[in-house]
Design an enzyme around this catalytic site. Structure first.
Site, mmCIF file in Angstrom:
data_model
loop_
_atom_site.group_PDB
_atom_site.id
_atom_site.type_symbol
_atom_site.label_atom_id
_atom_site.label_comp_id
_atom_site.label_asym_id
_atom_site.label_seq_id
_atom_site.Cartn_x
_atom_site.Cartn_y
_atom_site.Cartn_z
ATOM 1 N N ARG A 99 -63.837 8.274 -11.292
ATOM 2 C CA ARG A 99 -65.234 7.900 -11.031
ATOM 3 C C ARG A 99 -65.368 6.440 -11.414
ATOM 4 N NH1 ARG A 99 -70.605 11.270 -12.390
ATOM 5 N NH2 ARG A 99 -69.811 12.228 -10.494
ATOM 6 N N HIS A 126 -69.361 9.831 -2.193
ATOM 7 C CA HIS A 126 -69.203 10.947 -3.135
ATOM 8 C C HIS A 126 -68.695 12.156 -2.322
ATOM 9 C CE1 HIS A 126 -69.423 13.186 -6.698
ATOM 10 N NE2 HIS A 126 -70.716 13.201 -6.940
ATOM 11 N N GLN A 129 -68.800 15.855 -3.607
ATOM 12 C CA GLN A 129 -70.124 16.459 -3.562
ATOM 13 C C GLN A 129 -70.444 16.933 -2.145
ATOM 14 O OE1 GLN A 129 -72.386 16.974 -6.242
ATOM 15 N NE2 GLN A 129 -73.222 18.303 -4.651
ATOM 16 N N ASP A 221 -81.575 12.435 -3.499
ATOM 17 C CA ASP A 221 -80.759 12.043 -4.651
ATOM 18 C C ASP A 221 -81.593 11.096 -5.510
ATOM 19 O OD1 ASP A 221 -78.625 11.755 -6.357
ATOM 20 O OD2 ASP A 221 -77.550 10.306 -5.113
ATOM 21 N N CYS A 261 -77.680 16.842 -5.400
ATOM 22 C CA CYS A 261 -76.371 16.902 -6.073
ATOM 23 C C CYS A 261 -76.519 17.062 -7.589
ATOM 24 C CB CYS A 261 -75.538 15.678 -5.723
ATOM 25 S SG CYS A 261 -76.216 14.130 -6.340
ATOM 26 N N ARG A 289 -69.177 23.109 -6.240
ATOM 27 C CA ARG A 289 -68.265 22.029 -6.632
ATOM 28 C C ARG A 289 -66.934 22.639 -7.093
ATOM 29 N NH1 ARG A 289 -70.174 16.828 -7.902
ATOM 30 N NH2 ARG A 289 -67.946 16.434 -8.185
HETATM 31 N N1 CP Z 1 -73.354 15.639 -8.812
HETATM 32 C C1 CP Z 1 -72.550 15.042 -9.702
HETATM 33 O O1 CP Z 1 -71.589 14.337 -9.351
HETATM 34 O O2 CP Z 1 -72.868 15.321 -10.997
HETATM 35 P P1 CP Z 1 -72.297 14.561 -12.282
HETATM 36 O O3 CP Z 1 -72.765 13.133 -12.191
HETATM 37 O O4 CP Z 1 -72.862 15.293 -13.450
HETATM 38 O O5 CP Z 1 -70.782 14.629 -12.230
#
Ligand code: CP
Length: 304
Positions: A99, A126, A129, A221, A261, A289
């Protein structure tokens, strides 16, 4: 060369459906393979709840192991380069999930890595997701094709872009619903490229009511992501009329579903009465997920 998973742009419809089929089988309890003795390095420059835990549990349940690293408590904090870090991790591990703030860092990592690199979220995409979102919509609606999928919010950022790519590759009609400001839209060159490669339609809509009209799937989001804190006031003003509220969803199709998400900032991008309503599938989405990531890990790490 290792298979990577940086964006769904790199994946044809057939391969996306293959991963989703595998996820469905795994969720139904069928054993579709194991990753005994394999290790996933999980590298985080930003915080996470779902991505961290779902990948870690996925590896555990598949018989493997996940090693958590963050940029504050590893030598990245002392300016060891990402390149050198990758060259070391690939000697110990079988895949890297990262990430990062900048997607270009993932591209650099994958260009030198001998093991698969998975995008656990970057500024541009992403895709993990979106895999979970696609599975959730298939479960609830039975299909993706021909659905009206409306994304409300910052369409230039990771979730807007990944929603657009993933859903339109599987033949949905995607509406990007946002203010008429260039900074909230994917850049025209990228949009042009997407429209060439995808199967469904991608439309931009500045009017929230028109964007919501007869929508089968409503997605939003956060308005302010980590790194955008300085823009909080401006963004809150710009996105106010795009809030997914009970008033706005009256225009959606009967039986529409709501996805987010998570984490959600209740009272900003969505109101409590929508996220807690019967139309909301956000916790099934979060669960998915786990199933889609197991499928993805097997897809990347097991030979066909
Ligand atoms: N949706 C998502 O990626 O959640 P986090 O940021 O908690 O990993």
């Amino acid at each position: 060369m290792a298979k990577n998973f940086l964006t769904l742009m790199d994946y044809p419809e057939k391969e996306i459906r293959k991963i989703l089929e595998l996820a469905k089988k795994i969720k139904a309890g069928n054993s579709e393979g194991r990753l005994e003795g394999q290790t996933l390095a999980m590298l985080f420059e930003k915080t996470s709840t779902r991505t961290r835990v779902s990948f870690e549990v996925a590896m555990n349940q598949l018989g493997g192991h996940a090693a958590y690293l963050d940029s504050r408590t590893t030598k990245l904090a002392e300016k060891e380069t990402l390149k050198d870090t990758i060259r070391v991790l690939e000697r110990y591990c079988d895949a890297i999930m990262a990430r990062v703030y900048r997607h270009s860092d993932l591209e650099e990592m994958s260009s030198i890595s001998k093991i698969p690199v998975i995008n656990g979220l970057s500024d541009l995409y992403h895709p993990c997701q979106t895999l979970a979102d696609l599975l959730t919509v298939i479960e609830k609606k039975g299909k993706i094709e021909d659905l009206k999928v409306s994304f409300f919010g910052d369409c230039a950022f990771n979730m807007g872009r990944s929603t657009m790519i993933g859903f339109s590759k599987l033949w949905a009609n995607v509406f990007l619903v946002c203010p008429d400001k260039a900074k909230y839209l994917p850049d025209p060159e990228f949009l042009e490229k997407v429209r060439k490669y995808v199967k469904g339609n991608v439309r931009i809509e500045n009017d929230p009511v028109k964007g919501m009209k007869d929508a089968d799937v409503v997605i939003t989001d956060k308005w302010i992501s980590p790194g955008q804190e300085k823009e909080e006031k401006q963004r809150t003003r710009d996105f106010k009329k795009y809030q997914v509220s009970s008033e706005l969803v009256k225009h959606a199709k009967q039986g529409f579903i709501f996805l987010h998400c998570l984490p959600a900032l209740r009272g900003y991008e969505v109101t409590n009465d929508v996220i807690d309503s019967r139309n909301s599938v956000v916790f099934d989405e979060a669960e998915n997920r786990l199933h889609t990531e197991k499928a993805l890990l097997l897809y990347l790490l097991k030979d066909d």
